[in-house]
Design a protein around this motif. Structure first.
Motif, PDB file in Angstrom:
ATOM      1  N   ASN A 249       0.802  -1.225   0.000  1.00 17.37           N
ATOM      2  CA  ASN A 249       0.000   0.000   0.000  1.00 17.37           C
ATOM      3  C   ASN A 249       0.841   1.284   0.000  1.00 17.37           C
ATOM      4  O   ASN A 249       0.291   2.375   0.089  1.00 17.37           O
TER       5      ASN A 249
ATOM      6  N   GLN B  92       0.390   8.015 -11.930  1.00 20.22           N
ATOM      7  CA  GLN B  92      -0.798   8.758 -12.344  1.00 20.22           C
ATOM      8  C   GLN B  92      -1.898   7.839 -12.855  1.00 20.22           C
ATOM      9  O   GLN B  92      -3.044   8.246 -12.937  1.00 20.22           O
TER      10      GLN B  92
ATOM     11  N   SER C 253      -2.860   5.152 -11.376  1.00 18.13           N
ATOM     12  CA  SER C 253      -3.267   4.322 -10.248  1.00 18.13           C
ATOM     13  C   SER C 253      -3.956   5.208  -9.210  1.00 18.13           C
ATOM     14  O   SER C 253      -4.101   6.401  -9.407  1.00 18.13           O
ATOM     15  N   GLY C 254      -4.324   4.602  -8.117  1.00 16.59           N
ATOM     16  CA  GLY C 254      -4.921   5.351  -7.010  1.00 16.59           C
ATOM     17  C   GLY C 254      -3.878   5.733  -5.983  1.00 16.59           C
ATOM     18  O   GLY C 254      -4.161   5.776  -4.791  1.00 16.59           O
TER      19      GLY C 254
ATOM     20  N   SER D 137      -0.622   8.362  -4.681  1.00 13.66           N
ATOM     21  CA  SER D 137       0.011   9.673  -4.758  1.00 13.66           C
ATOM     22  C   SER D 137       0.899   9.827  -3.538  1.00 13.66           C
ATOM     23  O   SER D 137       0.896   8.985  -2.641  1.00 13.66           O
TER      24      SER D 137
ATOM     25  N   GLY E 245      -1.403   4.500  -1.290  1.00 14.33           N
ATOM     26  CA  GLY E 245      -2.628   4.338  -2.061  1.00 14.33           C
ATOM     27  C   GLY E 245      -2.708   2.962  -2.672  1.00 14.33           C
ATOM     28  O   GLY E 245      -2.111   2.010  -2.173  1.00 14.33           O
ATOM     29  N   TYR E 246      -3.447   2.864  -3.761  1.00 15.31           N
ATOM     30  CA  TYR E 246      -3.666   1.580  -4.413  1.00 15.31           C
ATOM     31  C   TYR E 246      -3.019   1.552  -5.789  1.00 15.31           C
ATOM     32  O   TYR E 246      -3.132   2.509  -6.558  1.00 15.31           O
ATOM     33  N   ARG E 247      -2.365   0.449  -6.077  1.00 10.20           N
ATOM     34  CA  ARG E 247      -1.856   0.143  -7.417  1.00 10.20           C
ATOM     35  C   ARG E 247      -1.964  -1.362  -7.575  1.00 10.20           C
ATOM     36  O   ARG E 247      -1.465  -2.113  -6.724  1.00 10.20           O
TER      37      ARG E 247
END
Length: 177
Positions: free
Chosen positions: A29, A114, A116-117, A119, A143-145
């Protein structure tokens, strides 16, 4: 740069190995990467160059294919942006803290982040001593990838290390490399 090119570039970097900065922590994460270099110039000169990425950023790590299209506003609310052909544009990151000669903090996602979710905060800290400046960057991403952010951390780390080396070369010699 075509949309698939940033992903290809990241995969190429992962396969290539080579010198890296430090991935401090990497989890599915999020991750943190950090690196410091000493630049043989005062902080004011390093800052002046830092806020002109068009002079030192590698064009192969842009969406447009040309670092000349990059700009960086060194005031809160400004952006690290890129002009695209046909009037388009990319907002890479937003400036959230600008202290000339001391620190520049940006928020957002670079390159494939950019898509993905994810940052994060990219902090460029400058510390001058005896006319030399230690420039340290830290990039904390969360975040999420799909597949996990830990998998992309080494590539992000390597790309940022390359940019920092190019900035150092530009400040010290007038040429990014």
């Amino acid at each position: 740069m075509k949309l698939a090119a940033p992903v290809f570039a990241v995969l190429t970097l992962l396969a290539a190995g080579g010198a890296r900065a430090e991935v401090v922590d990497a989890q599915p994460n999020g991750f943190e990467t950090r690196r410091a270099v000493v630049i043989a110039k005062p902080a004011a000169e390093v800052w002046a160059a830092l806020v002109q990425p068009s002079k030192w950023w590698n064009s192969s790590h842009t969406w447009s294919g040309s670092a000349a299209n990059l700009s960086l506003g060194a005031a809160s609310g400004a952006c690290f942006c890129e002009k695209m052909p046909n009037g388009g544009s990319v907002l890479h990151m937003t400036t959230v803290n600008a202290q000339p000669g001391k620190q520049l903090t940006l928020f957002g996602g670079l390159g494939p982040l950019q898509m993905s979710g994810a940052s994060g905060h990219l902090v460029w800290a400058l510390a001058e001593a005896d006319g030399r400046t230690t420039l340290t960057w830290t990039y904390d991403v969360g975040g999420y990838r799909k597949g996990g952010l830990d998998k992309i951390a080494p590539a992000v780390d390597q790309v940022l290390a390359e940019q920092q080396d190019r900035l150092k070369a530009y400040v010290e010699t007038g040429k990014a490399g």
